[in-house]
Design a protein around this motif. Structure first.
Motif, PDB file in Angstrom:
ATOM      1  N   GLY A 144       0.801  -1.217   0.000  1.00 40.30           N
ATOM      2  CA  GLY A 144       0.000   0.000   0.000  1.00 40.30           C
ATOM      3  C   GLY A 144       0.828   1.258   0.000  1.00 40.30           C
ATOM      4  O   GLY A 144       0.343   2.318   0.397  1.00 40.30           O
ATOM      5  N   SER A 145       2.079   1.167  -0.430  1.00 37.83           N
ATOM      6  CA  SER A 145       2.979   2.326  -0.414  1.00 37.83           C
ATOM      7  C   SER A 145       3.498   2.661  -1.803  1.00 37.83           C
ATOM      8  O   SER A 145       3.966   1.786  -2.519  1.00 37.83           O
ATOM      9  N   HIS A 170      -1.175  15.744  -5.795  1.00 36.21           N
ATOM     10  CA  HIS A 170      -1.584  15.506  -7.182  1.00 36.21           C
ATOM     11  C   HIS A 170      -1.748  14.005  -7.440  1.00 36.21           C
ATOM     12  O   HIS A 170      -2.750  13.572  -8.014  1.00 36.21           O
ATOM     13  N   ILE A 171      -0.786  13.219  -6.994  1.00 34.87           N
ATOM     14  CA  ILE A 171      -0.844  11.770  -7.218  1.00 34.87           C
ATOM     15  C   ILE A 171      -2.001  11.152  -6.440  1.00 34.87           C
ATOM     16  O   ILE A 171      -2.718  10.291  -6.960  1.00 34.87           O
ATOM     17  N   ASN A 210      -6.504   3.433  -0.296  1.00 44.33           N
ATOM     18  CA  ASN A 210      -5.605   2.926   0.742  1.00 44.33           C
ATOM     19  C   ASN A 210      -4.142   2.899   0.304  1.00 44.33           C
ATOM     20  O   ASN A 210      -3.433   1.949   0.578  1.00 44.33           O
ATOM     21  N   MET A 211      -3.718   3.931  -0.399  1.00 45.33           N
ATOM     22  CA  MET A 211      -2.320   4.047  -0.815  1.00 45.33           C
ATOM     23  C   MET A 211      -1.669   5.198  -0.047  1.00 45.33           C
ATOM     24  O   MET A 211      -2.221   6.282   0.032  1.00 45.33           O
ATOM     25  N   THR A 212      -0.501   4.932   0.484  1.00 48.36           N
ATOM     26  CA  THR A 212       0.309   5.965   1.112  1.00 48.36           C
ATOM     27  C   THR A 212       1.284   6.474   0.055  1.00 48.36           C
ATOM     28  O   THR A 212       1.975   5.680  -0.583  1.00 48.36           O
ATOM     29  N   GLU A 235      -0.151  -2.930  -8.371  1.00 52.21           N
ATOM     30  CA  GLU A 235       1.143  -2.269  -8.559  1.00 52.21           C
ATOM     31  C   GLU A 235       1.390  -1.877 -10.008  1.00 52.21           C
ATOM     32  O   GLU A 235       1.779  -0.751 -10.301  1.00 52.21           O
ATOM     33  N   THR A 236       1.154  -2.793 -10.924  1.00 53.31           N
ATOM     34  CA  THR A 236       1.359  -2.503 -12.345  1.00 53.31           C
ATOM     35  C   THR A 236       0.406  -1.416 -12.815  1.00 53.31           C
ATOM     36  O   THR A 236       0.793  -0.524 -13.571  1.00 53.31           O
ATOM     37  N   GLU A 237      -0.835  -1.472 -12.339  1.00 56.42           N
ATOM     38  CA  GLU A 237      -1.830  -0.465 -12.709  1.00 56.42           C
ATOM     39  C   GLU A 237      -1.404   0.922 -12.224  1.00 56.42           C
ATOM     40  O   GLU A 237      -1.536   1.918 -12.947  1.00 56.42           O
ATOM     41  N   ILE A 238      -0.858   0.996 -11.022  1.00 53.98           N
ATOM     42  CA  ILE A 238      -0.422   2.281 -10.463  1.00 53.98           C
ATOM     43  C   ILE A 238       0.749   2.846 -11.256  1.00 53.98           C
ATOM     44  O   ILE A 238       0.759   4.030 -11.619  1.00 53.98           O
TER      45      ILE A 238
END
Length: 188
Positions: free
Chosen positions: A117-118, A136-137, A148-150, A176-179
């Motif tokens: 989640g980071s 922005h991100i 739920n991303m830090t 992860e790949t999507e992010i």
């Protein structure tokens, strides 16, 4: 000598793409000028159908010129930083050399890494507003239903590398790949 094609997220993508866009833009303008000259020399006057085609050809040429200006604004990313981070990335998915654009500011980020989640980033550019980049991100992630991303952007390389080492211990996240793809999509 064959030039290897680079994709967004690879180190060295911005200079590669800058050269490609400059060549494409020059070709577009040359085609429009050639069409105009063809019409002018074949009819002996400027008032002809090929002049209209040449003027309309200036539209994609001008659009491409805007891309050239944007790519020329991207600062040079350090190869030493890339080599140091890539030696420590391990199993954590990373992307390099991203120039994120927003309505108010642009952000040059040397590296992004995501695990669990980071999402962390490192920028060696002091003019990059880390807090604004984080916001922005977070907004982009929220718009794309990623919760739920830090998000943390570091200016200190050692703190980034320490956190990168800690990410090695976390479990993989399916997004992860999507992010990372999303980060590449919002950058030049």
């Amino acid at each position: 000598m064959k030039i290897q094609r680079k994709k967004k997220g690879d180190y060295g993508y911005p200079p590669y793409e800058t050269k490609r866009v400059i060549i494409r833009t020059a070709a577009y303008f040359l085609i429009s000028v050639a069409v105009f000259l063809l019409g002018y020399f074949s009819t002996g006057k400027k008032e002809n159908l090929l002049t209209i085609v040449a003027v309309l050809g200036m539209l994609p040429s001008s659009k491409s010129l805007v891309s050239v200006v944007m790519y020329l604004k991207i600062p040079k990313f350090s190869q030493e930083i890339y080599q140091e981070i890539s030696a420590r990335e391990g199993i954590v998915p990373v992307v390099y050399s991203l120039y994120l654009t927003s309505y108010k500011k642009n952000f040059a980020v040397d590296c992004f890494a995501v695990r669990g989640g980071s999402l962390i980033g490192y920028t060696s550019f002091q003019e990059c507003d880390a807090a604004a980049c984080e916001e922005h991100i977070k907004g982009i992630l929220k718009q794309n239903s990623i919760k739920n991303m830090t998000v943390k952007i570091f200016h200190e390389k050692m703190r980034f590398l320490d956190r990168l080492g800690q990410l090695q211990e976390l479990d993989s996240n399916k997004k992860e790949t999507e992010i990372l793809t999303l980060l590449c999509d919002i950058s030049l």
